[in-house]
Design a protein around this motif. Structure first.
Motif, PDB file in Angstrom:
ATOM      1  N   SER A  61      18.901   6.059  72.462  1.00  0.00           N
ATOM      2  CA  SER A  61      20.280   6.069  71.955  1.00  0.00           C
ATOM      3  C   SER A  61      20.485   7.130  70.876  1.00  0.00           C
ATOM      4  CB  SER A  61      20.663   4.685  71.413  1.00  0.00           C
ATOM      5  OG  SER A  61      20.003   4.406  70.187  1.00  0.00           O
ATOM      6  N   SER A  67      25.782   3.842  73.549  1.00  0.00           N
ATOM      7  CA  SER A  67      25.383   2.750  72.665  1.00  0.00           C
ATOM      8  C   SER A  67      24.022   2.223  73.101  1.00  0.00           C
ATOM      9  CB  SER A  67      26.415   1.622  72.730  1.00  0.00           C
ATOM     10  OG  SER A  67      26.394   1.013  74.020  1.00  0.00           O
ATOM     11  N   SER A  70      24.363   0.190  76.203  1.00  0.00           N
ATOM     12  CA  SER A  70      24.568   1.023  77.390  1.00  0.00           C
ATOM     13  C   SER A  70      23.265   1.671  77.843  1.00  0.00           C
ATOM     14  CB  SER A  70      25.616   2.105  77.094  1.00  0.00           C
ATOM     15  OG  SER A  70      26.874   1.527  76.820  1.00  0.00           O
ATOM     16  N   ASP A 106      25.419  -5.085  72.570  1.00  0.00           N
ATOM     17  CA  ASP A 106      26.435  -4.275  71.887  1.00  0.00           C
ATOM     18  C   ASP A 106      27.448  -5.151  71.153  1.00  0.00           C
ATOM     19  OD1 ASP A 106      25.482  -1.755  72.412  1.00  0.00           O
ATOM     20  OD2 ASP A 106      26.766  -1.397  74.145  1.00  0.00           O
TER      21      ASP A 106
END
Length: 218
Positions: A61, A67, A70, A106
């Motif tokens: 990341s 993120s 993600s 997240d």
């Protein structure tokens, strides 16, 4: 994460769907995956280190416009693609694992403060996060709807190479940990606490969360 329980059945994806008790199993799976993602966020906010795969996700990341959640989803999808040459088929739980855990991660990070003040809060976050992670792992394993993509990769490679799951898991996680550390992922006390702590927690809670099923007829 590997754990054994006599009530766990070795079911293929179709058998998993035909084994019954789906409302309960699906609810437990989703709740377990949400808690699993939230627990990763709690451990991250402790600032004391993370599990090997999460070290990799955080490290990536830092270098991608994504993120952490993600990145977790992206890595999960890539790992799932590795199942193809291994001739493994994902279960419903495998697919949901990829997307629910990353999304919950997240969402939880957005709710938690950027950092925790004081060693007491940081240690509490680390220990609490690892315990929650183990409980959540027992929940999604106990639903018997398929392993997570990373777990399935480990067991498939174990079968292919003839090596024990422990050996294969160690090789993969050491490799992942080293790569994540080189990319700037957080390695520390939490990495050791996770390595030695999450397995016993799963072992304690797995019998309580394993949903008893009857193998469907052929």
């Amino acid at each position: 994460m590997a754990a054994e329980d006599p009530a766990l059945l070795n079911l293929d994806p179709l058998q998993q769907l035909r084994a019954g008790r789906m409302p309960l199993r699906l609810a437990q799976l989703v709740v377990g995956l949400v808690i699993f993602g939230a627990s990763i966020a709690i451990v991250l906010r402790s600032g004391l280190g993370m599990a090997p795969w999460d070290v990799l996700h955080v490290g990536l990341s830092h270098h991608l416009p994504l993120s952490i959640g993600s990145v977790s989803i992206l890595v999960g999808m890539i790992v799932l693609l590795l199942w193809i040459p291994l001739r493994q088929w994902p279960g419903l739980g495998t697919v949901l694992n990829i997307f629910v855990v990353g999304t919950a991660l997240d969402a939880t990070l957005a709710l938690l403060p950027e950092s925790l003040d004081g060693w007491g809060w940081r240690v509490a976050a680390l220990v609490g996060g690892v315990v929650l992670n183990g409980v959540a792992g027992a929940m999604y394993i106990g639903s018997q709807l398929g392993p997570g993509p990373r777990d399935g990769l480990m067991t498939s490679l174990s079968e292919l190479t003839g090596r024990s799951v422990g050996v294969v898991r160690t090789v993969i996680e050491v490799t992942v940990l080293a790569l994540g550390w080189l990319l700037g992922g957080p390695v520390g006390l939490g990495t050791l606490v996770y390595a030695f702590g999450v397995g016993p927690v799963v072992q304690v809670f797995l019998p309580r969360f394993t949903i008893r099923l009857t193998r469907p007829a052929a």
